[in-house]
Enzyme design. Structure first.
Site, short mmCIF file in Angstrom:
data_model
loop_
_atom_site.label_atom_id
_atom_site.label_comp_id
_atom_site.label_asym_id
_atom_site.label_seq_id
_atom_site.Cartn_x
_atom_site.Cartn_y
_atom_site.Cartn_z
N ASN A 129 37.79 44.94 43.29
CA ASN A 129 37.78 46.01 44.29
C ASN A 129 36.42 46.13 44.95
O ASN A 129 35.39 45.98 44.29
CB ASN A 129 38.17 47.34 43.63
N HIS A 150 34.37 40.57 44.47
CA HIS A 150 34.66 40.44 45.91
C HIS A 150 33.71 41.25 46.78
O HIS A 150 34.02 41.55 47.93
CB HIS A 150 36.12 40.84 46.19
N CYS A 210 22.80 40.43 56.86
CA CYS A 210 22.61 39.64 58.07
C CYS A 210 22.99 38.20 57.78
O CYS A 210 22.50 37.62 56.80
CB CYS A 210 21.16 39.74 58.53
N THR A 267 46.22 44.56 38.82
CA THR A 267 46.08 43.40 39.71
C THR A 267 47.36 42.57 39.68
O THR A 267 47.97 42.42 38.62
CB THR A 267 44.84 42.53 39.36
P1 OAD Z 1 47.27 43.68 44.87
O1 OAD Z 1 47.52 44.65 45.98
O2 OAD Z 1 47.68 42.26 45.07
O3 OAD Z 1 47.99 44.19 43.55
C1 OAD Z 1 47.88 45.50 43.10
C2 OAD Z 1 48.64 45.61 41.80
O4 OAD Z 1 48.45 46.91 41.29
C3 OAD Z 1 50.14 45.39 41.91
O5 OAD Z 1 50.53 44.44 40.93
C4 OAD Z 1 50.75 46.78 41.62
O6 OAD Z 1 51.98 46.68 40.90
C5 OAD Z 1 49.67 47.39 40.76
N1 OAD Z 1 49.58 48.87 40.81
C6 OAD Z 1 49.75 49.70 41.86
N2 OAD Z 1 49.52 50.98 41.51
C7 OAD Z 1 49.19 50.97 40.20
C8 OAD Z 1 48.84 51.98 39.24
N3 OAD Z 1 48.76 53.27 39.57
N4 OAD Z 1 48.55 51.59 37.97
C9 OAD Z 1 48.63 50.28 37.60
N5 OAD Z 1 48.95 49.29 38.47
C10 OAD Z 1 49.23 49.62 39.74
O7 OAD Z 1 45.71 43.82 44.51
P2 OAD Z 1 44.73 42.79 43.79
O8 OAD Z 1 45.44 42.06 42.72
O9 OAD Z 1 43.51 43.55 43.45
O10 OAD Z 1 40.88 40.12 48.06
O11 OAD Z 1 44.42 41.81 44.97
C11 OAD Z 1 43.50 40.78 44.78
C12 OAD Z 1 42.76 40.48 46.06
O12 OAD Z 1 43.69 40.23 47.13
C13 OAD Z 1 41.93 41.64 46.59
O13 OAD Z 1 40.68 41.77 45.94
C14 OAD Z 1 41.76 41.25 48.02
C15 OAD Z 1 43.17 40.85 48.34
O14 OAD Z 1 43.34 39.98 49.39
C16 OAD Z 1 39.99 39.97 49.04
O15 OAD Z 1 39.92 40.74 49.97
C17 OAD Z 1 39.10 38.77 48.87
#
Ligand code: OAD
Length: 246
Positions: free
Chosen positions: A101, A118, A126, A187
């Site tokens: 995050n 990230h 810059c 995640t």
């Molecule tokens: P995602 O949006 O892919 O996944 C979020 C996860 O959190 C999902 O599996 C949901 O089921 C879960 N979730 C939602 N609410 C929740 C809660 N209250 N408690 C527990 N789980 C919950 O997000 P990330 O896996 O973080 O990268 O995404 C990885 C990367 O993809 C991000 O850092 C970003 C994105 O593109 C970049 O910007 C480089």
């Protein structure tokens, strides 16, 4: 209901490592990327989270990041973030937290040993001289911020196709290898190398626990998946652990 083995393993653990994703901030009001209400359902990452797109249209990318920055400044960490602060108090230097995050909520909650895989939306730099800026907000008149050296300033976040900050990912891999207990929280397991960390922990002998609203692409790599909100499950784990330790 937290299975007994989770608390048993935590009681024995000396080193606890954590990976978090967008889900841990969902209860604070930060939208996730995938799933219901996900940012990438409506917007295209290739237009907003990519260096070539930024060079083509820096104003659009800055507007998007400033919009997210404003949203984040109005919200607060939730019980999930605060529970990880409590775990760090229990395990001290044996605790580390790798996060995907960029919202800075772990730091605002009080976590100390945080690896920002990230980047962080509150920093910018810059692209020419690499000078860092904090709280850079777009100047409406100039549309895009420029450094004193004349270079264009970009948010300090990792975009698609870019490498992760070397030290942060190395420390996260090392923490995963050394951990006795590994948490993966909120995640979806879509984005590597972060999504590979729980597997590294497991192959090196850690007990692995996933906390998510649903099963994910990487659920098979965990000893246990607890389905539910991290803001409910983590405080319960900390409470039970504290009770057993006294
Ligand atoms: P995602 O949006 O892919 O996944 C979020 C996860 O959190 C999902 O599996 C949901 O089921 C879960 N979730 C939602 N609410 C929740 C809660 N209250 N408690 C527990 N789980 C919950 O997000 P990330 O896996 O973080 O990268 O995404 C990885 C990367 O993809 C991000 O850092 C970003 C994105 O593109 C970049 O910007 C480089």
């Amino acid at each position: 209901m937290i299975p007994e083995i989770v608390i048993e393993k935590l009681l024995k653990a000396k080193r606890v490592a954590v990976l978090t994703g967008a889900g841990i901030s969902a209860e604070s009001g930060v939208p996730t990327f995938r799933g219901e209400g996900g940012i990438w359902n409506k917007l295209k990452p290739e237009e907003l989270a990519n260096f070539d797109a930024f060079m083509r249209n820096p104003k659009l990318v800055w507007e998007w990041y400033n919009m997210r920055k404003n949203l984040i400044s109005d919200i607060k960490p939730n019980q999930g973030h605060y529970s990880l602060v409590e775990l760090e108090k229990i395990y001290g230097s044996g605790f580390s937290l790798a996060t995907q995050n960029i919202d800075n909520l772990h730091i605002r909650a009080g976590s100390k040993n945080v690896f920002e895989l990230h980047g962080n939306i509150e920093r910018s730099y810059c692209i020419n001289c690499r000078k860092y800026y904090h709280d850079m907000v777009i100047d409406e008149n100039k549309a895009v911020p420029y450094c004193q050296c004349g270079g264009i300033i970009r948010p300090d976040v990792v975009w698609f196709g870019e490498n992760l900050p070397e030290e942060e990912i190395n420390l996260s891999v090392e923490a995963a290898k050394q951990s006795d207990f590994y948490f993966s929280i909120g995640t979806s397991g879509n984005v590597y190398p972060a999504a590979g960390l729980p597997g590294i922990a497991k192959r090196n002998g850690a007990f692995t626990l996933e906390i998510n609203l649903e099963r994910t692409l990487i659920s098979d790599e965990f000893d246990i998946t607890l389905t539910g909100k991290s803001g409910d499950i983590l405080p319960e784990i900390v409470k039970l652990l504290r009770e057993e330790r006294t």
